[in-house]
Design a protein around this motif. Structure first.
Motif, PDB file in Angstrom:
ATOM      1  N   GLN A 197       1.294  18.505   7.799  1.00  0.00           N
ATOM      2  CA  GLN A 197       1.504  17.829   8.961  1.00  0.00           C
ATOM      3  C   GLN A 197       2.259  16.607   8.965  1.00  0.00           C
ATOM      4  OE1 GLN A 197      -1.357  18.351  12.096  1.00  0.00           O
ATOM      5  NE2 GLN A 197      -1.605  20.598  11.489  1.00  0.00           N
ATOM      6  N   TYR A 198       1.652  16.087   7.543  1.00  0.00           N
ATOM      7  CA  TYR A 198       2.356  14.418   7.244  1.00  0.00           C
ATOM      8  C   TYR A 198       3.817  14.511   7.075  1.00  0.00           C
ATOM      9  CZ  TYR A 198      -2.483  12.607   7.019  1.00  0.00           C
ATOM     10  OH  TYR A 198      -3.779  12.216   7.401  1.00  0.00           O
ATOM     11  N   LYS A 199       4.760  13.961   7.685  1.00  0.00           N
ATOM     12  CA  LYS A 199       6.072  13.871   7.359  1.00  0.00           C
ATOM     13  C   LYS A 199       6.380  13.569   6.193  1.00  0.00           C
ATOM     14  CE  LYS A 199       7.548  14.026  12.331  1.00  0.00           C
ATOM     15  NZ  LYS A 199       8.183  13.297  13.252  1.00  0.00           N
ATOM     16  N   GLY A 200       5.611  12.232   5.518  1.00  0.00           N
ATOM     17  CA  GLY A 200       5.956  11.970   4.224  1.00  0.00           C
ATOM     18  C   GLY A 200       5.609  12.643   3.192  1.00  0.00           C
ATOM     19  N   ILE A 201       4.921  13.587   3.177  1.00  0.00           N
ATOM     20  CA  ILE A 201       4.502  14.462   2.026  1.00  0.00           C
ATOM     21  C   ILE A 201       5.552  15.368   1.890  1.00  0.00           C
ATOM     22  CG2 ILE A 201       2.852  16.010   1.202  1.00  0.00           C
ATOM     23  CD1 ILE A 201       0.695  14.768   2.528  1.00  0.00           C
ATOM     24  N   LYS A 202       6.155  15.358   0.606  1.00  0.00           N
ATOM     25  CA  LYS A 202       7.347  16.049  -0.013  1.00  0.00           C
ATOM     26  C   LYS A 202       6.777  17.519  -0.363  1.00  0.00           C
ATOM     27  CE  LYS A 202       9.843  12.150  -1.346  1.00  0.00           C
ATOM     28  NZ  LYS A 202      10.404  11.251  -2.393  1.00  0.00           N
ATOM     29  N   GLU A 203       5.778  17.542  -1.324  1.00  0.00           N
ATOM     30  CA  GLU A 203       5.322  18.797  -2.015  1.00  0.00           C
ATOM     31  C   GLU A 203       3.622  18.464  -2.298  1.00  0.00           C
ATOM     32  OE1 GLU A 203       9.419  19.535  -4.533  1.00  0.00           O
ATOM     33  OE2 GLU A 203       7.539  19.062  -5.673  1.00  0.00           O
ATOM     34  N   ILE A 204       3.279  19.380  -2.303  1.00  0.00           N
ATOM     35  CA  ILE A 204       1.767  19.424  -2.628  1.00  0.00           C
ATOM     36  C   ILE A 204       1.284  20.370  -3.824  1.00  0.00           C
ATOM     37  CG2 ILE A 204      -0.631  20.204  -1.784  1.00  0.00           C
ATOM     38  CD1 ILE A 204       0.487  19.973   1.154  1.00  0.00           C
ATOM     39  N   LEU A 226       0.783  -1.084   0.013  1.00  0.00           N
ATOM     40  CA  LEU A 226       0.025   0.071   0.091  1.00  0.00           C
ATOM     41  C   LEU A 226       0.837   1.259   0.107  1.00  0.00           C
ATOM     42  CD1 LEU A 226      -2.505  -1.072   2.445  1.00  0.00           C
ATOM     43  CD2 LEU A 226      -3.131  -0.326   0.118  1.00  0.00           C
ATOM     44  N   ARG A 227       2.149   1.152   0.448  1.00  0.00           N
ATOM     45  CA  ARG A 227       2.928   2.230   0.432  1.00  0.00           C
ATOM     46  C   ARG A 227       3.578   2.732  -0.647  1.00  0.00           C
ATOM     47  NH1 ARG A 227       6.926   2.603   5.746  1.00  0.00           N
ATOM     48  NH2 ARG A 227       7.797   4.847   5.333  1.00  0.00           N
ATOM     49  N   PHE A 228       3.811   3.748  -0.974  1.00  0.00           N
ATOM     50  CA  PHE A 228       4.533   4.323  -2.116  1.00  0.00           C
ATOM     51  C   PHE A 228       5.059   5.854  -1.807  1.00  0.00           C
ATOM     52  CE2 PHE A 228       5.325   6.751  -6.397  1.00  0.00           C
ATOM     53  CZ  PHE A 228       6.319   5.921  -6.488  1.00  0.00           C
ATOM     54  N   ASP A 229       6.305   6.193  -2.117  1.00  0.00           N
ATOM     55  CA  ASP A 229       6.987   7.460  -1.923  1.00  0.00           C
ATOM     56  C   ASP A 229       6.557   8.156  -2.945  1.00  0.00           C
ATOM     57  OD1 ASP A 229       8.309   9.416  -0.585  1.00  0.00           O
ATOM     58  OD2 ASP A 229      10.359   8.791  -1.180  1.00  0.00           O
ATOM     59  N   PHE A 230       5.504   9.109  -2.787  1.00  0.00           N
ATOM     60  CA  PHE A 230       5.040   9.813  -3.959  1.00  0.00           C
ATOM     61  C   PHE A 230       6.005  11.181  -4.130  1.00  0.00           C
ATOM     62  CE2 PHE A 230       0.983   7.448  -3.787  1.00  0.00           C
ATOM     63  CZ  PHE A 230       0.995   7.124  -5.132  1.00  0.00           C
ATOM     64  N   ASP A 231       6.160  11.833  -5.112  1.00  0.00           N
ATOM     65  CA  ASP A 231       7.000  13.199  -5.208  1.00  0.00           C
ATOM     66  C   ASP A 231       5.828  14.292  -4.731  1.00  0.00           C
ATOM     67  OD1 ASP A 231       9.309  12.040  -6.205  1.00  0.00           O
ATOM     68  OD2 ASP A 231       7.977  11.820  -8.380  1.00  0.00           O
ATOM     69  N   PHE A 232       4.492  14.014  -4.965  1.00  0.00           N
ATOM     70  CA  PHE A 232       3.769  15.156  -4.662  1.00  0.00           C
ATOM     71  C   PHE A 232       2.486  14.510  -4.206  1.00  0.00           C
ATOM     72  CE2 PHE A 232       2.638  14.709  -8.930  1.00  0.00           C
ATOM     73  CZ  PHE A 232       1.565  14.865  -9.192  1.00  0.00           C
ATOM     74  N   ILE A 233       1.640  15.351  -3.703  1.00  0.00           N
ATOM     75  CA  ILE A 233       0.204  14.761  -3.118  1.00  0.00           C
ATOM     76  C   ILE A 233      -0.603  15.825  -3.935  1.00  0.00           C
ATOM     77  CG2 ILE A 233      -1.637  14.103  -1.493  1.00  0.00           C
ATOM     78  CD1 ILE A 233       0.611  11.979  -1.844  1.00  0.00           C
TER      79      ILE A 233
END
Length: 493
Positions: A392-399, A331-338
């Motif tokens: 506030q999510y530490k895993g989000i790099k960019e929005i 389920l996990r993936f390190d997205f560049d942005f959300i």
């Protein structure tokens, strides 16, 4: 775009997500530019409290469309049927019996439409691929005419200096896969992987900006639980398996793009609204937490490795029934942005008459707040608050604000469309985006829904969101005041 509000739940457990009031568009927000609907002044000539440069020179400005909503040509070029082709031709499913057989005829008019994107000063164009135009039966044999069409769209973008942003899935599942269970069938993880692999291989040399899924919550809630959207399935028992399979595909699509597209910029798009309790009563506060879990947390947290938000909504614990060994990690993936898609504010209160969620939405009209033509609350600080929440999510790099916009009752008068409320809406929302950016939130772009008026799902052609007006009888395009407002902003005139 998501036509969703968490109004209530039927006694039999079936989700209901509310109907929209028929209130007219608002004039209340136009004060921000000192413009009212009665004024003859042109809001594009008025100053707003920012310039494009304040957002940063690398900030992405774009418009958004979706394949089924604009392309038309549903039986042309080897395209297979999608669930929306079938659903939209069922009696009573779409307002006024509308369908998208022709829609905006983008399939034949894409060159002129993309030239309007450039004319308004946008540097990015987000569009979705029709799965059934590329793979008519969902898997197997490729349709070369469909591939050629998207190659032409991409090449036209490049020739105009516009960056193409591709959405892999924007709700139009091939009907051939739906008859096999669609998103309820776990096999869709493999079906989607085949499709994503093909798209990455075919278009990844020129397309570097990718969005895996568009608003998966809408697919699960409206498509498979309430039946308000295609494929029109009803029943709470559909919700959890569909959610899990969507979340699995969200991550799997990201991994495939990472492996196959050099220098890819990969994200997923989540519909979000800042949830407020009607009162500070503990029951209302808990109702807001449950609504937040479903509307905002359900798809981002599994991608971040946090699991499903069972803490706030215990019903989601039932999703374990559909999980297999290794799923938690997959389920996990390190997205560049959300991609955050924000349109309206939501206020909820506890309700004993709404089992499962135990809440209902407090309609905007009862709270005396401004609304759009669809009855959606106009709440500019809502986009600020939801940006802060996700930051506030530490895993989000960019929005990226990957969709934002408003429907109004637009009229063509003397060959022009003075949609002053929409221009004011964008001024207010962008001011709040800039506020968040100034406070350190890493926001990298704002994409407008929508380039042009289109087939707006269950609303048919009744809801107009476009910067460009479309006469659906003649297909004549008219850039609205809001489109001209963006042109002034983006061209620094």
């Amino acid at each position: 775009m998501l036509n969703f509000s968490p109004s209530s739940v039927l006694a039999d457990g079936g989700f209901i997500f509310g109907k929209y009031s028929e209130q007219t568009g608002l004039n209340e927000i136009a004060y921000c530019m000192n413009v009212t609907s009665e004024s003859n002044s042109d809001p594009t000539e008025r100053l707003v409290p920012f310039t494009r440069h304040e957002f940063g020179e690398d900030f992405c400005w774009g418009t958004v469309t979706a394949a089924f909503q604009i392309e038309g040509a549903v039986r042309s070029g080897g395209r297979g049927a999608s669930i929306w082709d079938v659903f939209s031709h069922k009696k009573g499913k779409i307002k006024n019996g509308h369908h998208a057989d022709v829609a905006c005829d983008f399939y034949n008019r894409y060159e002129a439409d993309l030239e309007m994107v450039a004319e308004m000063g946008f540097s990015e164009f987000r569009f979705s691929l029709s799965w059934s135009r590329i793979l008519p039966t969902g898997t197997g044999e490729i349709n070369p005419e469909g591939v050629d069409f998207y190659n032409q769209v991409i090449d036209k973008c490049v020739s105009l200096g516009i960056k193409p942003w591709v959405t892999l899935y924007h709700w139009d599942l091939p009907q051939a896969l739906e008859v096999q269970g669609g998103w309820k069938n776990r096999k869709i993880i493999n079906w989607f992987a085949e499709y994503a692999t093909l798209c990455a291989t075919l278009f990844g040399d020129r397309v570097k900006n990718w969005i895996v899924l568009n608003e998966p919550m809408a697919v699960a809630a409206l498509g498979y639980t309430t039946g308000l959207h295609a494929p029109g399935k009803k029943g709470l028992w559909n919700f959890l398996p569909v959610v899990h399979h969507l979340a699995m595909c969200q991550a799997e699509g990201g991994r495939i793009l990472r492996d196959l597209v050099p220098d890819a910029y990969i994200g997923t798009a989540i519909s979000c609204s800042f949830i407020e309790p009607f009162t500070n009563d503990l029951k209302d506060l808990r109702a807001a937490q449950r609504a937040d879990a479903v509307m905002n947390r359900l798809f981002i947290e599994p991608a971040l490795g946090l699991g499903y938000p069972i803490d706030a909504f215990a019903y989601l614990g039932g999703i374990k029934k559909y999980m297999q060994a290794g799923d938690a990690e997959r389920l996990r993936f390190d997205f560049d942005f959300i991609g955050l898609q924000n349109y309206f504010g939501v206020t909820v209160k506890h309700s004993y008459l709404a089992p499962v969620l135990w809440l209902k939405e407090v309609p905007a009209k009862l709270r005396n707040v401004p609304v759009t033509a669809m009855g959606w609350e106009v709440k500019p600080d809502g986009v600020y608050n939801i940006l802060c929440q996700f930051a506030q999510y530490k895993g989000i790099k960019e929005i990226i604000v990957s969709e934002s916009g408003a429907a109004y009752h637009d009229l063509v008068e003397n060959g022009e469309v003075h949609d002053k409320e929409r221009a004011a809406y964008f001024a207010l929302y962008l001011e709040q985006v800039l506020r968040a950016k100034r406070e350190g939130i890493n926001i990298k772009g704002y994409l407008v829904w929508s380039l042009m008026d289109n087939f707006e799902w269950a609303e048919g052609y009744n809801a107009r969101f476009g910067l460009v007006h479309v006469d659906f009888e003649t297909q004549k395009r008219t850039i609205k005041t809001s489109g001209k407002w963006f042109a002034r902003l983006l061209k620094n005139e």
